[in-house]
Design an enzyme around this catalytic site. Structure first.
Site, PDB file in Angstrom:
ATOM      1  N   TRP A 218      15.945  60.062  27.442  1.00 32.16           N
ATOM      2  CA  TRP A 218      15.012  60.245  28.550  1.00 32.16           C
ATOM      3  C   TRP A 218      15.842  60.619  29.768  1.00 32.16           C
ATOM      4  O   TRP A 218      16.677  59.807  30.155  1.00 32.16           O
ATOM      5  CB  TRP A 218      14.229  58.949  28.806  1.00 32.16           C
ATOM      6  CG  TRP A 218      13.238  59.140  29.907  1.00 32.16           C
ATOM      7  CD1 TRP A 218      13.440  58.983  31.248  1.00 32.16           C
ATOM      8  CD2 TRP A 218      11.890  59.582  29.745  1.00 32.16           C
ATOM      9  NE1 TRP A 218      12.309  59.300  31.928  1.00 32.16           N
ATOM     10  CE2 TRP A 218      11.339  59.671  31.042  1.00 32.16           C
ATOM     11  CE3 TRP A 218      11.098  59.930  28.641  1.00 32.16           C
ATOM     12  CZ2 TRP A 218      10.020  60.087  31.251  1.00 32.16           C
ATOM     13  CZ3 TRP A 218       9.791  60.328  28.852  1.00 32.16           C
ATOM     14  CH2 TRP A 218       9.280  60.399  30.149  1.00 32.16           C
TER      15      TRP A 218
ATOM     16  N   GLN B 114       4.244  63.028  34.116  1.00 33.54           N
ATOM     17  CA  GLN B 114       5.513  63.084  34.847  1.00 33.54           C
ATOM     18  C   GLN B 114       6.028  64.512  35.056  1.00 33.54           C
ATOM     19  O   GLN B 114       6.906  64.731  35.889  1.00 33.54           O
ATOM     20  CB  GLN B 114       6.565  62.236  34.127  1.00 33.54           C
ATOM     21  CG  GLN B 114       6.203  60.761  34.118  1.00 33.54           C
ATOM     22  CD  GLN B 114       7.219  59.905  33.384  1.00 33.54           C
ATOM     23  OE1 GLN B 114       7.104  59.707  32.181  1.00 33.54           O
ATOM     24  NE2 GLN B 114       8.229  59.409  34.074  1.00 33.54           N
TER      25      GLN B 114
ATOM     26  N   TYR C 254      16.674  50.702  27.381  1.00 30.86           N
ATOM     27  CA  TYR C 254      17.484  51.183  28.501  1.00 30.86           C
ATOM     28  C   TYR C 254      18.667  50.299  28.852  1.00 30.86           C
ATOM     29  O   TYR C 254      19.687  50.774  29.305  1.00 30.86           O
ATOM     30  CB  TYR C 254      16.595  51.359  29.741  1.00 30.86           C
ATOM     31  CG  TYR C 254      15.693  52.585  29.651  1.00 30.86           C
ATOM     32  CD1 TYR C 254      16.105  53.799  30.173  1.00 30.86           C
ATOM     33  CD2 TYR C 254      14.462  52.525  29.018  1.00 30.86           C
ATOM     34  CE1 TYR C 254      15.314  54.935  30.073  1.00 30.86           C
ATOM     35  CE2 TYR C 254      13.657  53.654  28.914  1.00 30.86           C
ATOM     36  CZ  TYR C 254      14.095  54.862  29.444  1.00 30.86           C
ATOM     37  OH  TYR C 254      13.310  55.975  29.327  1.00 30.86           O
TER      38      TYR C 254
ATOM     39  N   ASN D 155       2.680  54.762  24.213  1.00 33.23           N
ATOM     40  CA  ASN D 155       3.999  54.532  24.782  1.00 33.23           C
ATOM     41  C   ASN D 155       4.026  53.198  25.519  1.00 33.23           C
ATOM     42  O   ASN D 155       3.267  52.997  26.466  1.00 33.23           O
ATOM     43  CB  ASN D 155       4.350  55.652  25.770  1.00 33.23           C
ATOM     44  CG  ASN D 155       5.742  55.466  26.365  1.00 33.23           C
ATOM     45  OD1 ASN D 155       6.744  55.610  25.665  1.00 33.23           O
ATOM     46  ND2 ASN D 155       5.813  55.112  27.636  1.00 33.23           N
ATOM     47  N   GLU D 156       4.896  52.302  25.083  1.00 36.43           N
ATOM     48  CA  GLU D 156       5.232  51.084  25.823  1.00 36.43           C
ATOM     49  C   GLU D 156       4.052  50.253  26.306  1.00 36.43           C
ATOM     50  O   GLU D 156       3.798  50.137  27.518  1.00 36.43           O
ATOM     51  CB  GLU D 156       6.110  51.451  27.035  1.00 36.43           C
ATOM     52  CG  GLU D 156       7.376  52.186  26.661  1.00 36.43           C
ATOM     53  CD  GLU D 156       8.350  52.340  27.835  1.00 36.43           C
ATOM     54  OE1 GLU D 156       7.946  52.132  28.976  1.00 36.43           O
ATOM     55  OE2 GLU D 156       9.508  52.657  27.573  1.00 36.43           O
TER      56      GLU D 156
ATOM     57  N   GLU E 249       8.918  59.812  38.565  1.00 37.80           N
ATOM     58  CA  GLU E 249       9.313  58.521  37.993  1.00 37.80           C
ATOM     59  C   GLU E 249       8.348  57.416  38.478  1.00 37.80           C
ATOM     60  O   GLU E 249       8.757  56.437  39.090  1.00 37.80           O
ATOM     61  CB  GLU E 249      10.784  58.242  38.330  1.00 37.80           C
ATOM     62  CG  GLU E 249      11.365  56.927  37.819  1.00 37.80           C
ATOM     63  CD  GLU E 249      11.145  56.599  36.348  1.00 37.80           C
ATOM     64  OE1 GLU E 249      11.007  57.514  35.530  1.00 37.80           O
ATOM     65  OE2 GLU E 249      11.086  55.400  36.035  1.00 37.80           O
ATOM     66  N   TRP E 250       7.057  57.614  38.214  1.00 40.51           N
ATOM     67  CA  TRP E 250       6.030  56.604  38.462  1.00 40.51           C
ATOM     68  C   TRP E 250       6.138  56.009  39.865  1.00 40.51           C
ATOM     69  O   TRP E 250       6.189  56.755  40.840  1.00 40.51           O
ATOM     70  CB  TRP E 250       6.060  55.539  37.347  1.00 40.51           C
ATOM     71  CG  TRP E 250       6.032  56.152  35.961  1.00 40.51           C
ATOM     72  CD1 TRP E 250       7.044  56.174  35.048  1.00 40.51           C
ATOM     73  CD2 TRP E 250       4.939  56.884  35.349  1.00 40.51           C
ATOM     74  NE1 TRP E 250       6.663  56.850  33.913  1.00 40.51           N
ATOM     75  CE2 TRP E 250       5.383  57.284  34.063  1.00 40.51           C
ATOM     76  CE3 TRP E 250       3.634  57.232  35.738  1.00 40.51           C
ATOM     77  CZ2 TRP E 250       4.568  58.021  33.189  1.00 40.51           C
ATOM     78  CZ3 TRP E 250       2.834  57.952  34.858  1.00 40.51           C
ATOM     79  CH2 TRP E 250       3.298  58.331  33.612  1.00 40.51           C
TER      80      TRP E 250
ATOM     81  N   HIS F 119       0.488  58.259  27.083  1.00 44.27           N
ATOM     82  CA  HIS F 119       1.625  57.853  27.922  1.00 44.27           C
ATOM     83  C   HIS F 119       1.085  57.566  29.330  1.00 44.27           C
ATOM     84  O   HIS F 119       1.435  58.238  30.302  1.00 44.27           O
ATOM     85  CB  HIS F 119       2.706  58.940  27.917  1.00 44.27           C
ATOM     86  CG  HIS F 119       4.080  58.465  28.319  1.00 44.27           C
ATOM     87  ND1 HIS F 119       5.192  58.619  27.543  1.00 44.27           N
ATOM     88  CD2 HIS F 119       4.516  57.835  29.440  1.00 44.27           C
ATOM     89  CE1 HIS F 119       6.260  58.116  28.163  1.00 44.27           C
ATOM     90  NE2 HIS F 119       5.872  57.628  29.322  1.00 44.27           N
TER      91      HIS F 119
HETATM   92  C1  PNW Z   1       9.860  54.159  30.576  1.00 40.57           C
HETATM   93  N1  PNW Z   1      11.091  48.478  33.515  1.00 40.57           N
HETATM   94  O1  PNW Z   1       9.308  53.289  31.526  1.00 40.57           O
HETATM   95  C2  PNW Z   1       8.788  55.216  30.375  1.00 40.57           C
HETATM   96  O2  PNW Z   1       8.357  55.397  29.051  1.00 40.57           O
HETATM   97  C3  PNW Z   1       9.069  56.516  31.049  1.00 40.57           C
HETATM   98  O3  PNW Z   1       7.858  57.185  31.318  1.00 40.57           O
HETATM   99  C4  PNW Z   1       9.913  56.274  32.288  1.00 40.57           C
HETATM  100  O4  PNW Z   1      10.068  57.427  33.064  1.00 40.57           O
HETATM  101  C5  PNW Z   1      11.253  55.740  31.802  1.00 40.57           C
HETATM  102  O5  PNW Z   1      11.098  54.589  31.009  1.00 40.57           O
HETATM  103  C6  PNW Z   1      12.245  55.421  32.916  1.00 40.57           C
HETATM  104  O6  PNW Z   1      11.766  54.389  33.730  1.00 40.57           O
HETATM  105  C7  PNW Z   1       9.831  52.116  31.974  1.00 40.57           C
HETATM  106  O7  PNW Z   1      10.685  48.138  34.661  1.00 40.57           O
HETATM  107  C8  PNW Z   1       9.436  51.722  33.238  1.00 40.57           C
HETATM  108  O8  PNW Z   1      11.847  47.719  32.852  1.00 40.57           O
HETATM  109  C9  PNW Z   1       9.849  50.514  33.735  1.00 40.57           C
HETATM  110  C10 PNW Z   1      10.667  49.700  32.976  1.00 40.57           C
HETATM  111  C11 PNW Z   1      11.076  50.102  31.703  1.00 40.57           C
HETATM  112  C12 PNW Z   1      10.642  51.314  31.212  1.00 40.57           C
END
Ligand code: PNW
Length: 486
Positions: free
Chosen positions: A428, A24, A314, A172-173, A435-436, A127
């Site tokens: 974050w 990122q 989040y 990560n996740e 942002e993906w 990640h």
């Molecule tokens: C996380 N959702 O990703 C990641 O760890 C980060 O790299 C990213 O930039 C950040 O949160 C903000 O999005 C997510 O769809 C991506 O619920 C998608 C989701 C949750 C977290």
């Protein structure tokens, strides 16, 4: 005062910092021998990112690393969470493929500079930037063979950096890796059953296989660290999971049940085997023989394979029973209450609204269920419409300040009132960044990045969080700062 009475308090080693991830921010995708990751071509493919953005430059942090560390120092953080790009360390990814000395050198000098500035490195090993070589060779996370390659990559990192890195995150996740990468197909490698989106993939089977292989890879890497490195290096290792709090939409029994079903899949899928030793019963019922099984030998390695609970969170969702989304535990999500009001302030991304009480409830739920210290490794907010503002306007990010104010109050209450053992808080993100699937349209940074000049501008939220961290040790000044700001 809290310490004398033996009441819970922030650990004196509590880590305040900010988080990022390699793909990122780094850019420089073809520099110094880096191999391709699955995100390279995916993000360059038309239609895969919202604004057509890719990772070729990002925030140019591979080149601007010294400037980035100087800004972290200026912010006064105690720690920095970043990730290592596997394809910089082993360009083709595999256990018999060559190691790239330039990749080692980059992260080594980066870590040295952090330490020289009194900043603790908190390192994510994976990640989402899988080496393309492993995807091409055997379909990456779909193949159990990846365990050996991942563990080998981790060994190289422990050997090269473990003398100085004492905080490791294996993955990560994993929910995002499995579901967004192999179920919904919105993240690399983009597999899905939706043939309008991808010619390849089976959303009914692949995510569960991928999740299983991610858990095993994590567990074998932890085993390696504990057996061969921890005795001398004395660090901690664990996984970090995403997961948002859920509340039933109303008190109908199906909707009440749906909130737990959603937690079982969003969190329990990974946390239950790792901390409790088996997949949740609800997942077994829902998936039958589509859910892979661990052998007894594997389970012994999986159970207890994380030294702490790593938590990215989040938002909070209201849940209703129904629909066919297995990745949400056959629950539907909404932010709209039965009376038509919204749960909180809407972010730029559809999936995110402010709701601090949910953060507090989730901290309590995780601590009670998994009984380990919690490291909050991500938490943040993207202000709606921020990308269309001027730099000056964007730096007045009061919705983000409001979000962090609520989160810090919730964190404080979880520690001091509820007795939850929390060891870190990493908002974050340090910088606006790639942002993906949203490309550069969605900004999560506490620092504004002008992508035309790559100049960095601290937003109001950065200043707010820096001041919170300066006041956190003394509960009275913490509460007084929080209540007089924002
Ligand atoms: C996380 N959702 O990703 C990641 O760890 C980060 O790299 C990213 O930039 C950040 O949160 C903000 O999005 C997510 O769809 C991506 O619920 C998608 C989701 C949750 C977290």
């Amino acid at each position: 005062m809290a310490s004398e009475s033996g009441a819970p308090k922030f650990n004196k080693d509590f880590l305040w910092g900010f988080a990022t991830a390699a793909f990122q921010i780094e850019g420089s995708t073809d520099v110094d021998g880096r191999g391709k990751s699955i995100w390279d071509d995916f993000s360059r493919t038309p239609g895969k990112t919202f604004d057509g953005g890719n990772g070729d430059v990002a925030t140019d942090s591979y080149a601007r690393w010294e400037e980035d560390i100087a800004l972290l120092k200026q912010y006064g953080v105690k720690a920095y969470r970043f990730s290592i790009a596997w394809a910089r360390i082993i360009p083709l990814g595999g256990r018999n493929d060559p190691v790239n000395p330039k990749g080692i050198e980059f992260y080594s000098k980066f870590i040295d500079r952090l330490l020289a500035n009194g900043i603790t490195p908190f390192v994510t090993l994976y990640h989402w930037d899988l080496p393309q070589g492993l995807h091409d060779r055997y379909q990456g996370w779909l193949n159990k063979e990846i365990i050996l390659d991942y563990v080998n990559y981790c060994r190289v990192c422990f050997e090269a950096f473990g003398d100085r890195v004492k905080h490791w995150l294996t993955m990560n996740e994993p929910w995002c890796v499995a579901v967004l990468g192999y179920g919904r197909g919105v993240f690399a490698p983009g597999h899905t059953s939706d043939r309008l989106r991808s010619p390849i993939g089976n959303s009914a089977t692949e995510p569960w296989i991928v999740g299983h292989n991610v858990i095993l890879s994590h567990a074998y890497a932890t085993k390696l660290y504990r057996e061969e490195f921890k005795p001398s290096q004395q660090g901690q290792i664990g996984i970090t999971l995403n997961g948002d709090w859920t509340m039933p939409y109303d008190d109908s029994p199906e909707n009440v049940a749906s909130a737990q079903h959603s937690l079982d899949v969003a969190i329990g899928w990974f946390a239950d085997p790792i901390y409790l030793g088996s997949y949740p019963d609800y997942m077994k019922e829902m998936l039958g023989d589509r859910l892979p099984e661990f052998t007894d030998e594997e389970l012994a390695i999986v159970k207890g394979s994380s030294d702490f609970y790593g938590m990215n969170t989040y938002t909070t969702n209201l849940t209703k029973a129904g629909g066919d989304d297995e990745f949400q535990g056959l629950a539907e999500y909404t932010f709209t209450r039965p009376d038509g009001t919204q749960l909180g302030t809407q972010a730029h991304c559809a999936w995110l609204q402010t709701y601090p009480d949910g953060f507090r409830a989730l901290l309590n739920y995780l601590y009670k269920r998994y009984k380990l210290p919690i490291y909050v490794t991500e938490n943040g907010f993207a202000v709606k419409g921020e990308n269309s503002l001027t730099i000056d306007q964007a730096c007045q990010d009061w919705d983000r300040v409001e979000y962090f104010k609520g989160a810090c109050e919730a964190l404080h209450a979880a520690v001091f009132e509820d007795g939850v053992d929390i060891r870190s808080y990493f908002p974050w993100s340090f910088l606006d960044n790639f942002e993906w699937a949203d490309g550069y349209e969605t900004r999560f940074g506490v620092t504004y990045v002008d992508y035309k000049t790559q100049r960095r501008y601290p937003k109001a939220s950065a200043k707010f969080l820096v001041n919170v961290s300066l006041n956190y040790r003394d509960p009275l000044s913490f509460v007084s700062y929080i209540s007089h700001s924002g």
